[in-house]
Structures are given as C-alpha cells and as structure tokens.
Design a protein around this motif. Sequence first.
Motif, PDB file in Angstrom:
ATOM      1  N   ARG A   8       9.940   8.365  -1.264  1.00 53.80           N
ATOM      2  CA  ARG A   8      11.790   8.126   0.623  1.00 53.80           C
ATOM      3  C   ARG A   8      10.058   7.277   1.906  1.00 53.80           C
ATOM      4  NH1 ARG A   8      13.732  13.311   3.131  1.00 53.80           N
ATOM      5  NH2 ARG A   8      11.055  13.919   2.050  1.00 53.80           N
ATOM      6  N   GLY A   9       8.746   7.197   1.391  1.00 50.36           N
ATOM      7  CA  GLY A   9       8.108   6.564   2.269  1.00 50.36           C
ATOM      8  C   GLY A   9       7.694   7.354   3.638  1.00 50.36           C
ATOM      9  N   ARG A  10       7.986   8.844   3.077  1.00 51.83           N
ATOM     10  CA  ARG A  10       7.403   9.818   4.592  1.00 51.83           C
ATOM     11  C   ARG A  10       5.968  10.040   4.691  1.00 51.83           C
ATOM     12  NH1 ARG A  10       5.408  14.906   4.410  1.00 51.83           N
ATOM     13  NH2 ARG A  10       5.187  14.983   2.192  1.00 51.83           N
ATOM     14  N   SER A  11       5.105   9.999   3.645  1.00 50.48           N
ATOM     15  CA  SER A  11       4.003   9.663   4.033  1.00 50.48           C
ATOM     16  C   SER A  11       3.764   8.901   4.550  1.00 50.48           C
ATOM     17  CB  SER A  11       3.341   9.435   2.281  1.00 50.48           C
ATOM     18  OG  SER A  11       3.319  11.196   2.043  1.00 50.48           O
ATOM     19  N   LEU A  12       4.282   7.905   4.234  1.00 52.04           N
ATOM     20  CA  LEU A  12       3.725   5.959   4.547  1.00 52.04           C
ATOM     21  C   LEU A  12       3.848   6.245   6.616  1.00 52.04           C
ATOM     22  CD1 LEU A  12       4.659   2.973   3.462  1.00 52.04           C
ATOM     23  CD2 LEU A  12       5.410   3.053   5.334  1.00 52.04           C
ATOM     24  N   HIS A  13       4.951   6.447   6.509  1.00 53.06           N
ATOM     25  CA  HIS A  13       5.820   7.163   7.472  1.00 53.06           C
ATOM     26  C   HIS A  13       4.498   7.198   8.449  1.00 53.06           C
ATOM     27  CE1 HIS A  13       9.563   4.978   6.774  1.00 53.06           C
ATOM     28  NE2 HIS A  13       9.427   4.999   8.236  1.00 53.06           N
TER      29      HIS A  13
ATOM     30  N   ARG B 189       0.734  -1.417   0.088  1.00 49.02           N
ATOM     31  CA  ARG B 189       0.664  -0.119  -0.156  1.00 49.02           C
ATOM     32  C   ARG B 189       1.192   1.284   0.078  1.00 49.02           C
ATOM     33  NH1 ARG B 189      -5.693  -0.615   1.202  1.00 49.02           N
ATOM     34  NH2 ARG B 189      -6.269  -2.734   1.122  1.00 49.02           N
ATOM     35  N   TRP B 190       1.813   1.209   0.024  1.00 49.02           N
ATOM     36  CA  TRP B 190       2.829   2.045  -0.600  1.00 49.02           C
ATOM     37  C   TRP B 190       2.785   3.293  -2.041  1.00 49.02           C
ATOM     38  CZ3 TRP B 190       9.443   0.969  -0.314  1.00 49.02           C
ATOM     39  CH2 TRP B 190      10.074   2.030  -0.326  1.00 49.02           C
ATOM     40  N   LEU B 191       2.897   4.301  -1.675  1.00 48.67           N
ATOM     41  CA  LEU B 191       2.487   4.679  -3.087  1.00 48.67           C
ATOM     42  C   LEU B 191       4.032   5.293  -3.664  1.00 48.67           C
ATOM     43  CD1 LEU B 191       0.168   7.591  -1.932  1.00 48.67           C
ATOM     44  CD2 LEU B 191      -0.208   5.644  -3.164  1.00 48.67           C
ATOM     45  N   LYS B 192       4.483   4.048  -4.355  1.00 52.89           N
ATOM     46  CA  LYS B 192       6.057   3.789  -4.285  1.00 52.89           C
ATOM     47  C   LYS B 192       6.854   5.654  -5.997  1.00 52.89           C
ATOM     48  CE  LYS B 192       7.167  -0.342  -3.885  1.00 52.89           C
ATOM     49  NZ  LYS B 192       6.967  -1.417  -3.650  1.00 52.89           N
TER      50      LYS B 192
ATOM     51  N   ASP C 254       4.795  16.529  -1.731  1.00 53.50           N
ATOM     52  CA  ASP C 254       4.639  14.815  -2.665  1.00 53.50           C
ATOM     53  C   ASP C 254       5.745  15.618  -3.844  1.00 53.50           C
ATOM     54  OD1 ASP C 254       2.648  14.277  -0.836  1.00 53.50           O
ATOM     55  OD2 ASP C 254       1.388  14.504  -2.453  1.00 53.50           O
ATOM     56  N   LEU C 255       5.592  16.921  -4.078  1.00 50.55           N
ATOM     57  CA  LEU C 255       6.373  17.280  -5.810  1.00 50.55           C
ATOM     58  C   LEU C 255       7.365  17.219  -5.052  1.00 50.55           C
ATOM     59  CD1 LEU C 255       6.475  17.605  -8.663  1.00 50.55           C
ATOM     60  CD2 LEU C 255       6.148  20.346  -8.042  1.00 50.55           C
ATOM     61  N   ARG C 256       8.432  17.487  -4.053  1.00 52.82           N
ATOM     62  CA  ARG C 256       9.896  17.102  -3.630  1.00 52.82           C
ATOM     63  C   ARG C 256       9.746  15.965  -3.112  1.00 52.82           C
ATOM     64  NH1 ARG C 256       9.999  18.326   2.536  1.00 52.82           N
ATOM     65  NH2 ARG C 256       8.997  16.840   2.611  1.00 52.82           N
ATOM     66  N   ASP C 257       8.739  15.396  -2.712  1.00 50.85           N
ATOM     67  CA  ASP C 257       9.533  13.641  -2.788  1.00 50.85           C
ATOM     68  C   ASP C 257       9.634  13.075  -4.224  1.00 50.85           C
ATOM     69  OD1 ASP C 257       9.291  13.972   0.133  1.00 50.85           O
ATOM     70  OD2 ASP C 257       7.363  13.059  -0.045  1.00 50.85           O
ATOM     71  N   MET C 258       9.147  12.879  -5.159  1.00 53.49           N
ATOM     72  CA  MET C 258       8.270  13.007  -5.789  1.00 53.49           C
ATOM     73  C   MET C 258      10.250  13.257  -6.732  1.00 53.49           C
ATOM     74  SD  MET C 258       4.634  12.888  -7.831  1.00 53.49           S
ATOM     75  CE  MET C 258       5.603  11.535  -9.783  1.00 53.49           C
TER      76      MET C 258
END
Length: 320
Positions: free
Chosen positions: A56-61, A48-51, A276-280
């Motif tokens: 980075r898994g930031r939103s998942l954490h 369920r991780w939005l890869k 989100d854009l920064r993480d992408m």
Amino acid sequence: MLNPLATHAGTRRLITAAGTAPSVHNTQPWHFIARHREYIELHADPDRWLKITDPRGRSLHISCGAALFNLRLALRISGHRPLTWSTPATGNDPPTLLATVRPTPAAPASAAEHDLYEAIKARRTNRQPFTDTPVPQAIMDELVAAARMEGAGLVFPRGPGVAALLEEVAAAEESLTGDGRYRAELARWTCGPSHADGVPPYVQGPRPIGDLAPVRDFARATRERARFEDRPRLAVLTTPGDGPADWLRAGQALQRLLLVATVHGLSASFLNQPLDLRDMRRHTDPRHPGGHPQMIIRLGYGPAVPRAPRRPVPELLRAA
C-alpha cells in the motif's frame, strides 16, 4: 533573513538534515528537488519501495513523513517558517510528489527547536537491550504531546496489554519469515555491508534470549545472543484515518517524538511486524478507539550504538 535555498551550502544543510530521518529498513525512499531557489519538493523513490512488505505504500509514506519533519525543522533553524503543502499519492498511481515546502521569513527558532535540531544527529534506532529503568511519566506525557502536535496519537499499552502485543509481534514474525518473498526482500536490505543504505549487521543488534523478542529478527547471521528487558516500554502511534495523508502525518509525528525522546536520553526501536503482515495480506485496519495503529515503538534507556549508513546529498538532490 537569507533564504537557505539561495545558496548551495544552505540547500545542502537542509537535505542533510532531511536525509538523516529514519526509514523502513533504512531504505531512505526519498529524493528532493529545489525549484527556482524558492521552494523544495519531497518525492518518494519508487525504486526503494518495499513492494512485497509494503504494497500500500504505508511504510514508504511514513518514512518520507519523517524526512519532511526534519526538513521543516531545518528551515525553522534558519529563521524561516516552512509553509508546507502535502500531496500524498493516492489510488494505484506510483508515489511521486508528496510535499512542497516554501520557506517564509519568521521569528528566530526557539531553544526547544534548537534542541530538537541538534538531536537529529544523535538519534539512532537502537536494537540493543535496554535497562529496566522506567521511563518517567513526565517524559511519556511529552511524547504524547509531540505526536499530538503533528495530528497523531500515542498510546502506551500497560500490564497484560504489553504481553499481548509482544505475542502478536512474535506470531507476525513467524508468519513473515515463513514467506519466501518477504525473506528475499528483507535480505536485499540487511545482508552484508553497504556504503549508504540498508540495515547492515553492525546495527542489527544481538539475537534475543527467549520467545517474545522485543526486536526484529532480521534473520541475523550473527550468533551473538543477549537478554533483553523483561518489561519493555511499548508505544503505539495512531492516526485518525488510514490513508496516504494519515501515513505522511504519522511520519512527521514519529520523527518529532523520536527527537523529543533523544533530547531526554531515550533510545527507540520498532516492532512493526503485525502492521507489515497486515499490509502484505492487504487487510484494511478496522477503526480502533485510539485510532489506526501506524507504528509500534519500543522505548527505553540503551547503550550508545553506531548510526546506520546514509546516502550522500548528491544522491538525494535531483535536478529540476
């Protein structure tokens, strides 16, 4: 007092509370393992991780941190102290075990803790227009204190800062929707009804009138439009660092302040497109004076809205 993990009913009550937490696109990226009827583990669910959006898994954490706070609060209501070991995933390893919680006997929960626990069922992500009624300073101070209790900060942009942040959100939204991979990943969690997860149309809210939208677009199929508040009250949740332990801490702080907001009749939604854009783009966040931004929150007084779907407890509780 009886350990709630000693009975199926007690364990189910804990998992029900934890599973009601907010999560990125309502992915609910967690599961739990109760071991030896003595402690409970919180695991992230890589499926369920939005890869694409969250490499980075930031939103998942952060999502799992919110579930962890609910679990801790449910244990307090049972008359126990949640002794918690956080073990956030690091490096390139897939996220698995994030925290272990052991109930230990403690004094009965306070009235304030009972109020927060009751707010778990009432909390919603509200993407409808809010009224222009200002949020009292005393409540904003309580939200700041709630974030601080979990080791995070909460900053309220004012004046030109609000308009600048909305412009940044709009620019990030445009960049994101121009990425086919992002649209495909978003569609998986937002298109059509779902029995247990995602953001179905009935909770997406209307399309805003105007350019600087205080809600995420979600590429809505609905043609309904509405005018949103002229001066949205925005808040930015920050942490001292920007690693897995900070993200898990941010999720706990987020849920605590959202429950405090719910107790006071406040609604909330999120404007995390710039993050989100920064993480992408796999950009690291420079140190800001107020800490590293982890969530952009819109607060105000909104109408009653339905709850997003939830996964049943048997899907969340796995065998040891």
